[in-house]
Scaffold this motif. Structure first.
Motif, short mmCIF file in Angstrom:
data_model
loop_
_atom_site.label_atom_id
_atom_site.label_comp_id
_atom_site.label_asym_id
_atom_site.label_seq_id
_atom_site.Cartn_x
_atom_site.Cartn_y
_atom_site.Cartn_z
N GLU A 24 9.54 8.30 4.25
CA GLU A 24 10.80 7.63 4.38
C GLU A 24 10.77 6.62 3.13
OE1 GLU A 24 13.67 7.48 6.01
OE2 GLU A 24 12.91 9.31 6.80
N TYR A 25 9.76 6.15 2.61
CA TYR A 25 9.66 5.14 1.52
C TYR A 25 9.89 6.04 0.22
CZ TYR A 25 8.56 1.45 -1.65
OH TYR A 25 8.76 0.58 -2.71
N PHE A 26 9.14 7.35 0.22
CA PHE A 26 9.10 8.48 -0.68
C PHE A 26 10.63 8.66 -0.86
CE2 PHE A 26 8.85 12.41 -2.71
CZ PHE A 26 7.94 12.28 -3.72
N TYR A 71 3.82 13.46 13.08
CA TYR A 71 3.15 12.47 12.10
C TYR A 71 3.18 11.03 12.77
CZ TYR A 71 4.22 16.32 8.67
OH TYR A 71 4.28 17.14 8.00
N GLU A 72 1.94 10.41 12.58
CA GLU A 72 1.77 9.15 13.08
C GLU A 72 2.87 8.28 12.40
OE1 GLU A 72 -1.43 7.06 10.39
OE2 GLU A 72 -2.09 8.82 11.82
N ASP A 73 3.10 7.05 12.94
CA ASP A 73 4.04 5.95 12.44
C ASP A 73 3.90 5.96 10.89
OD1 ASP A 73 5.41 5.97 14.61
OD2 ASP A 73 4.49 4.07 15.37
N THR A 74 2.59 5.78 10.45
CA THR A 74 2.35 5.25 9.17
C THR A 74 2.70 6.44 8.12
OG1 THR A 74 0.48 4.00 9.72
CG2 THR A 74 0.48 4.67 7.43
N GLN A 75 2.49 7.58 8.69
CA GLN A 75 3.10 8.73 7.68
C GLN A 75 4.50 8.90 7.66
OE1 GLN A 75 0.67 11.88 9.22
NE2 GLN A 75 -0.79 11.85 7.85
N GLU A 76 5.15 8.67 8.75
CA GLU A 76 6.69 8.60 8.74
C GLU A 76 7.36 7.45 7.96
OE1 GLU A 76 8.89 10.62 9.85
OE2 GLU A 76 7.10 11.95 10.27
N HIS A 77 6.54 6.25 7.84
CA HIS A 77 6.84 5.13 7.00
C HIS A 77 6.80 5.36 5.50
CE1 HIS A 77 7.30 1.65 9.72
NE2 HIS A 77 7.14 2.73 10.59
N ARG A 89 0.81 -1.04 0.01
CA ARG A 89 0.00 0.03 -0.10
C ARG A 89 1.02 1.25 0.02
NH1 ARG A 89 -1.23 4.23 2.98
NH2 ARG A 89 0.06 3.30 4.59
N ILE A 90 1.89 1.28 0.86
CA ILE A 90 2.90 2.49 0.74
C ILE A 90 3.60 2.81 -0.33
CG2 ILE A 90 4.91 3.26 2.06
CD1 ILE A 90 3.99 1.94 4.58
N GLU A 91 3.95 1.44 -0.90
CA GLU A 91 4.67 1.55 -2.30
C GLU A 91 3.73 2.18 -3.39
OE1 GLU A 91 7.69 -1.21 -4.98
OE2 GLU A 91 5.84 -2.14 -3.91
N ALA A 92 2.57 1.85 -3.41
CA ALA A 92 1.61 2.04 -4.38
C ALA A 92 1.19 3.65 -4.30
CB ALA A 92 0.51 1.30 -4.43
N LYS A 93 1.04 3.84 -2.77
CA LYS A 93 0.65 5.35 -2.75
C LYS A 93 1.87 6.34 -2.91
CE LYS A 93 -0.79 8.34 1.02
NZ LYS A 93 -1.09 8.31 2.59
N CYS A 94 3.33 6.11 -2.92
CA CYS A 94 4.43 6.76 -3.15
C CYS A 94 4.60 6.77 -4.63
CB CYS A 94 5.52 6.12 -2.27
SG CYS A 94 5.66 6.46 -0.44
N HIS A 95 4.47 5.97 -5.25
CA HIS A 95 4.86 5.67 -6.72
C HIS A 95 3.74 6.56 -7.31
CE1 HIS A 95 7.96 2.94 -7.78
NE2 HIS A 95 7.62 2.16 -6.64
N ALA A 96 2.46 6.61 -6.81
CA ALA A 96 1.36 7.36 -7.29
C ALA A 96 1.72 8.87 -7.29
CB ALA A 96 -0.06 7.18 -6.72
N VAL A 112 4.52 16.89 2.22
CA VAL A 112 3.94 17.84 1.35
C VAL A 112 2.79 17.28 0.65
CG1 VAL A 112 4.08 19.69 -0.33
CG2 VAL A 112 5.67 19.84 1.67
N LEU A 113 3.24 16.33 -0.04
CA LEU A 113 2.95 15.65 -1.24
C LEU A 113 1.66 14.75 -0.82
CD1 LEU A 113 5.76 15.07 -3.81
CD2 LEU A 113 3.58 16.77 -4.17
N LEU A 114 1.82 13.98 0.42
CA LEU A 114 1.20 12.84 0.85
C LEU A 114 0.15 13.33 2.01
CD1 LEU A 114 3.99 10.16 0.90
CD2 LEU A 114 1.86 10.36 -0.86
N HIS A 115 0.78 14.32 2.78
CA HIS A 115 0.02 14.44 4.05
C HIS A 115 -0.65 15.77 4.30
CE1 HIS A 115 3.00 11.13 4.92
NE2 HIS A 115 1.97 10.59 4.77
N LEU A 116 0.05 16.81 3.68
CA LEU A 116 -0.32 18.11 4.24
C LEU A 116 -1.77 18.54 3.61
CD1 LEU A 116 2.85 20.20 4.17
CD2 LEU A 116 1.57 19.39 5.98
#
Length: 184
Positions: A141-143, A132-138, A7-14, A89-93
């Motif tokens: 970091e992946y991005f 940020y919560e742990d999921t957002q930090e992960h 899920r994280i990989e797909a979100k970051c690639h998108a 900025v891109l994923l959470h703000l």
């Protein structure tokens, strides 16, 4: 690879794909594309971050995202921090529904020392955007790691005259310079 990692990989690639960057790009290309996507200027500002301050943070105004990163770290680390903060900025703000984090008075004092003229309303917004919560930090970091791998130029090497932070030396297996070797 588990479902959460996929899920994280797909979100970051998108998110990265939405910037319409070429296969290889520079950090400046990434900053410019993020600015075009968000409609706000994105700038990176070295700052004296220490104590309860995180390694990096984003200060959000109506027209600008300012990424603050420590001036006393390596170019490699600063690049990673920049990419990490761009991920936020891109994923959470854009998530206005995110809950306000608990107040951290020590952090607020540190922000006041760093930026004494900051309007009190912005301290809460800055605080909200640096915790940020742990999921957002992960995700961030992946991005950052994914973006770093796509840099057109190789990731900057540690300059000979730059001190490598001691806490990271063991993590990255950086040899101790002859001038830093203990004398027996």
């Amino acid at each position: 690879m588990n479902a959460e990692t996929r899920r994280i990989e797909a979100k970051c690639h998108a998110a990265l794909g939405s910037l319409n960057l070429p296969d290889r790009f520079t950090t400046q290309d990434l900053l410019d594309a993020t600015s075009a996507k968000t409609g706000r200027r994105v700038i990176v500002q070295p700052a004296k971050l220490s104590g309860p301050m995180p390694f990096g943070m984003v200060l959000e105004t109506a027209t600008t995202y300012t990424i603050l990163c420590p001036r006393n770290t390596s170019t490699l680390h600063r690049t990673h921090i920049t990419h990490h903060e761009l991920a936020h900025v891109l994923l959470h703000l854009s998530n206005a529904d995110a809950p306000e984090p608990p107040r951290n008075h020590e952090f607020e004092r540190a922000v006041r020392q760093l930026i004494p003229d900051l309007h009190p309303d912005l301290v809460a917004r800055l605080r909200a955007r640096t915790t940020y919560e742990d999921t957002q930090e992960h995700e961030a970091e992946y991005f950052a790691t994914m973006a770093q791998a796509k840099l057109r130029a190789q990731v900057p090497h540690q300059r000979v005259d730059e001190e490598f932070p001691s806490g990271l030396r063991a993590l990255f297996d950086v040899p101790v310079r002859a001038s830093e070797q203990p004398v027996f």
